[in-house]
Design a protein around this motif. Structure first.
Motif: not given
Length: 140
Positions: A65-72
């Motif tokens: 839950p730290v980073m969504d897939a797009g941000t990653a």
């Protein structure tokens, strides 16, 4: 007085980063702790010998839950391109440091060049993080 203790770099692979920073740059491992209770989160820090109060955190790019897939994906892209920031290193003898690091397998993107402020060169780590290695005319 406020001091910098840790600086975080995003890395694609913590094991590859650890090998680069210790084997090629000659940094020391400061901590390497995996926490199963936090989903096997790994806190991995290294730092230059002789500078024990400064640590570089080699942080894996997290998922939910730290980073969504797009941000990653965006973070990974920026790091890979060398646009996630620059670490500035100084040395008293750039020619000697350049030769030593090159012999250890560091691939420089810019050979030592003279500028008004000193001698300067550049390389990137395996994840793409940008580094400047400089011999300033007036050492800090």
């Amino acid at each position: 007085m406020i001091k910098i203790a840790n600086y975080q770099l995003w890395v694609h692979d913590q094991d590859a980063a650890l090998e680069f920073y210790t084997g090629k740059l000659g940094f020391e491992v400061r901590s390497d702790v995996t926490m199963p209770e936090m989903g096997d989160f790994r806190w991995l820090t290294v730092g230059p010998a002789g500078q024990p109060d400064l640590n570089i955190v080699l942080m894996a790019i997290p998922g939910e839950p730290v980073m969504d897939a797009g941000t990653a994906r965006e973070t990974l892209s920026l790091v890979t391109k060398g646009f996630a920031g620059t670490v500035f290193l100084v040395t008293e003898d750039l020619d000697a440091s350049y030769k030593e690091l090159t012999a250890r397998g560091v691939e420089f993107s810019e050979e030592p060049t003279e500028y008004p402020y000193g001698l300067d060169s550049a390389f990137r780590d395996p994840s793409g993080n940008n580094f400047r290695l400089t011999q300033p005319y007036a050492m800090p």
